[in-house]
Design an enzyme around this catalytic site. Structure first.
Site, PDB file in Angstrom:
ATOM      1  N   HIS A  60      91.967  26.521  22.942  1.00 60.21           N
ATOM      2  CA  HIS A  60      92.522  25.182  22.853  1.00 60.21           C
ATOM      3  C   HIS A  60      92.712  24.791  21.394  1.00 60.21           C
ATOM      4  O   HIS A  60      92.010  25.287  20.503  1.00 60.21           O
ATOM      5  CB  HIS A  60      91.590  24.178  23.526  1.00 60.21           C
ATOM      6  CG  HIS A  60      91.413  24.412  24.988  1.00 60.21           C
ATOM      7  ND1 HIS A  60      90.569  23.647  25.757  1.00 60.21           N
ATOM      8  CD2 HIS A  60      91.967  25.319  25.838  1.00 60.21           C
ATOM      9  CE1 HIS A  60      90.608  24.058  27.006  1.00 60.21           C
ATOM     10  NE2 HIS A  60      91.445  25.086  27.076  1.00 60.21           N
ATOM     11  N   GLU A  62      91.795  22.227  19.695  1.00 60.98           N
ATOM     12  CA  GLU A  62      90.604  21.698  19.039  1.00 60.98           C
ATOM     13  C   GLU A  62      89.600  22.790  18.685  1.00 60.98           C
ATOM     14  O   GLU A  62      89.021  22.774  17.601  1.00 60.98           O
ATOM     15  CB  GLU A  62      89.916  20.656  19.926  1.00 60.98           C
ATOM     16  CG  GLU A  62      90.798  19.503  20.338  1.00 60.98           C
ATOM     17  CD  GLU A  62      91.587  19.759  21.620  1.00 60.98           C
ATOM     18  OE1 GLU A  62      92.155  18.785  22.150  1.00 60.98           O
ATOM     19  OE2 GLU A  62      91.652  20.911  22.100  1.00 60.98           O
ATOM     20  N   CYS A  90      87.698  18.782  25.801  1.00 55.56           N
ATOM     21  CA  CYS A  90      86.960  19.269  26.961  1.00 55.56           C
ATOM     22  C   CYS A  90      85.545  19.669  26.513  1.00 55.56           C
ATOM     23  O   CYS A  90      85.224  19.624  25.320  1.00 55.56           O
ATOM     24  CB  CYS A  90      87.690  20.464  27.576  1.00 55.56           C
ATOM     25  SG  CYS A  90      87.653  21.960  26.547  1.00 55.56           S
ATOM     26  N   CYS A  93      85.633  22.408  23.810  1.00 52.28           N
ATOM     27  CA  CYS A  93      86.085  21.946  22.503  1.00 52.28           C
ATOM     28  C   CYS A  93      85.078  20.995  21.862  1.00 52.28           C
ATOM     29  O   CYS A  93      84.857  21.051  20.651  1.00 52.28           O
ATOM     30  CB  CYS A  93      87.453  21.285  22.625  1.00 52.28           C
ATOM     31  SG  CYS A  93      88.752  22.484  23.058  1.00 52.28           S
TER      32      CYS A  93
END
Length: 169
Positions: A60, A62, A90, A93
């Site tokens: 992801h 992040e 999430c 992250c």
């Protein structure tokens, strides 16, 4: 390790940074990736040190940004930085940000709002676990700012047809 307070961000700064993160998300989508974007902002609240779009379902925006930041900046500096992201981090992250020692996160839309857009899509099995809950389990006081209603429509627009099939990569 020092946990000094962060330099305050104005609402105008927050909105401008989230709009820039959304531009990164748009680039990710143009590349056939999921439309998520993240920025690493210096302690001054203005300088963008790095930008990252979503890579894939386990890389992801992040988490890739946080891992890269650790390789380039010392922990005391990162603690004063801000991770700005289009959607609430999430659990993966948030954990990566925590371990990277990035002391503040700003996000545009909640994970719950993202779930309302993605449904049960196999490529984005959104968890109902707010980042505030993840950070609350740690030993460091990570500051969380979000959601930011002023940018919700702009962020949601990139996701609207993404998960139904018509705009899916």
């Amino acid at each position: 390790m020092s946990f000094a307070p962060h330099t305050p961000l104005s609402q105008d700064q927050i909105i401008a940074l989230l709009r820039r993160a959304n531009e990164v998300a748009q680039r990710a989508r143009t590349l056939g990736r999921h439309p998520f974007g993240a920025l690493l902002v210096a302690p001054d609240g203005h300088t963008v040190l790095a930008e990252q779009g979503n890579v894939d379902t386990v890389n992801h925006a992040e988490s890739v940004l946080a891992r890269t930041a650790v390789l380039n900046y010392p922990p005391d500096y990162l603690w004063q930085c801000t991770l700005v992201t289009t959607a609430e981090p999430c659990a993966m992250c948030a954990g990566t940000q925590y371990w990277a020692h990035i002391g503040r996160v700003v996000y545009g839309i909640t994970e719950e709002r993202l779930l309302s857009l993605t449904g049960d899509h196999a490529e984005n099995p959104t968890m109902n676990l707010p980042c505030r809950e993840v950070f609350a389990r740690g030993q460091k006081p990570v500051e969380v700012i979000g959601p930011v209603p002023e940018v919700e429509d702009e962020i949601v627009a990139l996701h609207r047809d993404m998960w139904s099939g018509s705009g899916h990569p």
